[in-house]
Design an enzyme around this catalytic site. Structure first.
Site, PDB file in Angstrom:
ATOM      1  N   ASP A  80      79.456  50.804  88.323  1.00  0.00           N
ATOM      2  CA  ASP A  80      77.863  51.451  87.579  1.00  0.00           C
ATOM      3  C   ASP A  80      77.073  50.260  87.422  1.00  0.00           C
ATOM      4  OD1 ASP A  80      80.139  51.502  85.853  1.00  0.00           O
ATOM      5  OD2 ASP A  80      79.838  52.579  84.939  1.00  0.00           O
ATOM      6  N   GLU A 138      82.152  53.937  84.765  1.00  0.00           N
ATOM      7  CA  GLU A 138      83.506  53.632  84.298  1.00  0.00           C
ATOM      8  C   GLU A 138      82.005  52.829  82.197  1.00  0.00           C
ATOM      9  OE1 GLU A 138      84.640  50.948  80.778  1.00  0.00           O
ATOM     10  OE2 GLU A 138      82.721  50.399  81.620  1.00  0.00           O
ATOM     11  N   GLU A 139      81.020  52.606  81.902  1.00  0.00           N
ATOM     12  CA  GLU A 139      80.516  52.902  81.399  1.00  0.00           C
ATOM     13  C   GLU A 139      79.894  53.959  80.882  1.00  0.00           C
ATOM     14  OE1 GLU A 139      80.070  49.981  80.360  1.00  0.00           O
ATOM     15  OE2 GLU A 139      79.546  48.345  81.510  1.00  0.00           O
ATOM     16  N   HIS A 364      76.545  43.071  78.947  1.00  0.00           N
ATOM     17  CA  HIS A 364      75.303  44.537  78.390  1.00  0.00           C
ATOM     18  C   HIS A 364      74.691  43.469  77.853  1.00  0.00           C
ATOM     19  CE1 HIS A 364      78.312  47.467  78.133  1.00  0.00           C
ATOM     20  NE2 HIS A 364      78.800  47.041  79.026  1.00  0.00           N
TER      21      HIS A 364
HETATM   22 ZN   LIG Z   1      80.293  47.723  79.858  1.00  0.00          ZN
HETATM   23 ZN   LIG Z   2      82.058  46.371  82.552  1.00  0.00          ZN
END
Ligand SMILES: [Zn+2]
Ligand SMILES: [Zn+2]
Length: 393
Positions: A80, A138-139, A364
């Site tokens: 993701d 995952e996020e 990020h």
């Molecule tokens: Zn991340």
């Molecule tokens: Zn990550």
């Protein structure tokens, strides 16, 4: 081992880069990875693997059976992207406004596709199986837990698991690993401080939620600095404050959200009570009231020492001497943790930092990018970890 595996993995480099750029241009958020999952499934089927789709909603699993029966090792990638607007000026930047692979999960997916190709076409395990787990969310959403609930660690039963995360703070060509607790438990808090509104010129007729909030925030840091063993790590960060509508009005209430990070599971259990006690005491003393929510997020990764040793030995063989190191745990969160609570696992960082290529922006960040020279190294590492595990077990 080093030369053959690295040389052979390098031959896949152009293909891996093409996959990675395609995913990078077409990022999909948590549990929306339909296009990505379809590409992955097509690739795994073309390799002749046993493929399951829709595992944990948008997850994909491929199973490679070795020449002889034996144990099963799983390799995991997450798929993701993030709700961030890509600010890079590369030809392969995101084509979707407000969405971006700013955590390198496009690289993880491509690397694991490469490892699947390597292990099925170049060097097939003599015995045992490899399960390739392409995980959603995952996020946001804990895709790992959802896949486990969907049985991803069964049929065949997984005996060990390995995964990697690209990391711009480590130079390309190197990896780092952590023994034991690898990252923090990442919990969410929401606090509402409730006062009583009024005229800014007459504070004694109101209860000022802003000044009470200021005290609450300061007092919360006392938990970290005064109530917790200095050798136990804890972070309490208030990330948002919302309250008030004008300069001459006393705000009736203020809402805060934040994150609580701990490495020690016993300390984690104590945090809701410690935090609420502070909020309760401070608000009560100032004549305000409160609401408090503590939501548990991902637990800590618990790396298995033997699996970490295997990763380090593999790095010595594949990347060369002096290219691996043991480091301290991270206060970041990562849902690979769920697997490590069920089977022995190791999660390591693959260096993608290269100042000349501008790939040292943090994860990020809207300028985040990976040094693509690291992609075949990731393929070689994951493939060699699987081969070493299956031959040693
Ligand atoms: Zn991340
Ligand atoms: Zn990550």
């Amino acid at each position: 081992m080093k030369n053959t595996i690295m040389e052979q993995a390098s031959k896949l480099k152009e293909e891996i880069i093409a996959w990675r750029r395609d995913f990078h241009q077409n990022p999909e958020l948590s549990f929306e990875e339909h296009r990505t999952a379809e590409k992955v499934a097509l690739h795994l089927k073309s390799l002749g693997l046993d493929v399951q789709t829709g595992v944990g909603r948008t997850g994909v699993v491929g199973i490679l059976y070795g020449k002889e029966p034996g144990p099963t090792i799983a390799l995991r990638a997450d798929m993701d992207a993030l709700p961030i607007h890509d600010q890079k000026q590369t030809g392969y930047k995101s084509t979707i406004p407000g969405k971006m692979h700013a955590c390198g999960h496009d690289a993880h997916t491509s690397i694991l596709m490469g490892a699947a190709q390597f292990l099925s076409q170049v060097k097939r395990p003599e015995r045992g199986n490899v399960k390739f787990i392409f995980q959603p969310a995952e996020e946001n959403g804990g895709g790992a837990e959802v896949m486990i609930q969907d049985g991803v660690l069964q049929n065949p039963k997984v005996d060990a698991i390995a995964g990697l995360h690209v990391f711009p703070g480590v130079p390309t060509g190197s990896i780092t690993a952590v023994k034991g607790v690898g990252c923090a438990a990442a919990d969410f808090i929401r606090i509402k401080v409730i006062g009583r509104g009024g005229h800014a010129a007459h504070p004694h007729t109101a209860v000022d939620s802003v000044t009470v909030t200021a005290q609450v925030i300061t007092a919360l840091q006392h938990i970290a600095s005064r109530q917790v063993d200095p050798l136990d790590s804890v972070v309490i960060t208030i990330g948002t404050i919302q309250g008030g509508s004008a300069n001459n009005i006393i705000a009736p209430e203020v809402e805060l959200t934040g994150t609580v990070r701990t490495l020690n599971p016993a300390l984690r259990e104590q945090m809701p009570e410690k935090i609420e006690k502070v909020i309760k005491g401070v608000t009560e003393a100032m004549g305000a009231t409160y609401e408090f929510l503590y939501d548990k997020g991902y637990p800590s990764i618990i790396n298995d020492d033997q699996m970490v040793e295997l990763v380090l030995q593999t790095a010595d063989a594949v990347l060369g001497a002096g290219k691996q190191s043991l480091v301290k745990p991270s206060m970041g969160g990562e849902d690979f943790s769920y697997y490590t609570h069920v089977v022995p696992g190791a999660f390591f960082r693959l260096g993608v930092g290269n100042t000349e290529k501008n790939t040292t922006y943090p994860l990020h960040h809207p300028m985040f990018d990976v040094d693509e020279d690291a992609l075949p190294l990731g393929v070689a590492m994951l493939s060699a970890i699987a081969l070493n595990y299956l031959s040693q077990k």
